[in-house]
Design a protein around this motif. Sequence first.
Motif, short mmCIF file in Angstrom:
data_model
loop_
_atom_site.label_atom_id
_atom_site.label_comp_id
_atom_site.label_asym_id
_atom_site.label_seq_id
_atom_site.Cartn_x
_atom_site.Cartn_y
_atom_site.Cartn_z
N GLU A 1 1.47 10.10 2.54
CA GLU A 1 2.69 10.72 2.72
C GLU A 1 3.72 9.77 1.82
N ALA A 2 3.58 8.70 2.01
CA ALA A 2 4.21 7.40 1.18
C ALA A 2 3.42 6.46 0.67
N ILE A 3 3.75 5.81 -0.45
CA ILE A 3 3.35 4.42 -0.99
C ILE A 3 4.53 3.86 -1.45
N HIS A 4 4.41 2.54 -0.68
CA HIS A 4 5.71 1.67 -1.33
C HIS A 4 5.10 0.17 -1.69
N ILE A 5 5.10 -0.14 -2.80
CA ILE A 5 4.70 -1.40 -3.48
C ILE A 5 5.78 -2.37 -3.59
N PHE A 6 5.60 -3.77 -2.91
CA PHE A 6 6.42 -4.81 -3.01
C PHE A 6 5.97 -5.94 -3.90
N ASN A 7 6.84 -6.60 -4.39
CA ASN A 7 6.15 -7.82 -5.00
C ASN A 7 6.38 -9.15 -4.16
N VAL A 8 6.10 -10.26 -4.42
CA VAL A 8 6.07 -11.27 -3.34
C VAL A 8 7.35 -11.69 -2.79
N LEU A 9 8.21 -11.34 -3.47
CA LEU A 9 9.69 -11.77 -2.97
C LEU A 9 10.07 -10.61 -2.01
N GLY A 10 9.60 -9.51 -1.81
CA GLY A 10 9.66 -8.68 -0.92
C GLY A 10 10.58 -7.51 -1.51
N THR A 11 10.73 -7.45 -2.84
CA THR A 11 11.45 -6.32 -3.51
C THR A 11 10.44 -4.94 -3.65
N LYS A 12 10.99 -3.93 -3.29
CA LYS A 12 10.40 -2.66 -3.58
C LYS A 12 10.21 -2.45 -4.96
N VAL A 13 9.10 -2.17 -5.72
CA VAL A 13 9.02 -2.11 -7.23
C VAL A 13 8.74 -0.83 -7.46
N ILE A 14 7.72 0.08 -6.75
CA ILE A 14 7.34 1.45 -6.71
C ILE A 14 7.40 2.08 -5.29
N SER A 15 7.88 3.31 -5.59
CA SER A 15 8.01 4.33 -4.07
C SER A 15 7.81 5.57 -4.62
N LEU A 16 6.71 6.19 -3.70
CA LEU A 16 6.19 7.43 -4.10
C LEU A 16 5.81 8.26 -2.97
N ASN A 17 6.08 9.42 -3.08
CA ASN A 17 5.74 10.47 -1.84
C ASN A 17 4.83 11.45 -2.27
N PRO A 18 3.56 11.05 -2.35
CA PRO A 18 2.75 12.02 -3.16
C PRO A 18 2.02 13.28 -2.54
N ASN A 19 1.97 13.15 -1.09
CA ASN A 19 1.38 14.37 -0.33
C ASN A 19 0.07 14.89 -0.77
N ALA A 20 -0.76 13.84 -1.09
CA ALA A 20 -2.09 14.04 -1.53
C ALA A 20 -3.00 13.01 -1.09
N THR A 21 -4.34 13.28 -1.35
CA THR A 21 -5.39 12.37 -0.54
C THR A 21 -5.78 11.39 -1.66
N SER A 22 -5.53 11.66 -2.75
CA SER A 22 -5.67 10.62 -3.88
C SER A 22 -4.47 10.70 -4.82
N VAL A 23 -4.14 9.41 -5.42
CA VAL A 23 -2.93 8.95 -6.14
C VAL A 23 -3.05 7.96 -7.08
N ASN A 24 -2.58 8.22 -8.42
CA ASN A 24 -2.96 7.42 -9.49
C ASN A 24 -1.61 6.67 -9.41
N VAL A 25 -1.24 5.43 -9.22
CA VAL A 25 -0.25 4.54 -9.18
C VAL A 25 -0.11 3.87 -10.72
N ASP A 26 0.95 4.08 -11.32
CA ASP A 26 1.10 3.27 -12.73
C ASP A 26 1.58 1.90 -12.60
N ALA A 27 0.87 1.08 -12.91
CA ALA A 27 1.05 -0.46 -12.60
C ALA A 27 1.55 -1.14 -14.07
#
Length: 198
Positions: A145-171
């Motif tokens: 339902e959701a993917i949130h990616i944070f850096n080491v300072l705790g800042t959210k840098v990516i937020s996705l709501n894919p609603n899928a069993t497999s997701v490609n996350v562009d880094a």
Amino acid sequence: MVRNGGAAWAGTWLGLENNLDFSTLNAIKMDVWTEAPIGTEVAFKVEGNGGVHKQLITTTTVTGAWETLSWDFTGEPADYYKLVLLFDLGNVGDGTATSTFLFDNIVQYNTATASVKDFEIDGLMAYPNPTNGEWKISTNNQEIEAIHIFNVLGTKVISLNPNATSVNVDASSLTPGVYLATITTAEGTSSRKLIKEL
């Protein structure tokens, strides 16, 4: 929280609107991520009027990964309205990754009815890791339902709501380094350490 100089007992605090009642919800748990060594002391202190306080200490059991730490306040009175967090208590931080602490999900709970272990999503995978392009995050059969990616300072840098069993996350636009992904399905939330390379 990045500890960089200051007193060896320095920390941070949160004020509450109402006093904590430990008669039924007797413990507090909190998710912590750090690259500090295993065995680093984390103190959780509750404070009230007139200088009343209670401080409990636990130690980390992992490094470079999220874990749930807990403190049992059974028998404490309902006099406390302030939470004080003391990371790496007794040492002066130097501003590096080992003096950096991410914390989230502070929860008061009943030790008799709740587990403090992290939820593990069935078949959760994140690969390739490290990557310089994208991570593929997938589960066996649970819709993400959701993917949130944070850096080491705790800042959210990516937020996705894919609603899928497999997701490609562009880094590709991220700075090389260590990141934390929290992945949520209908059944719960789990986390993974991700590495972006050059």
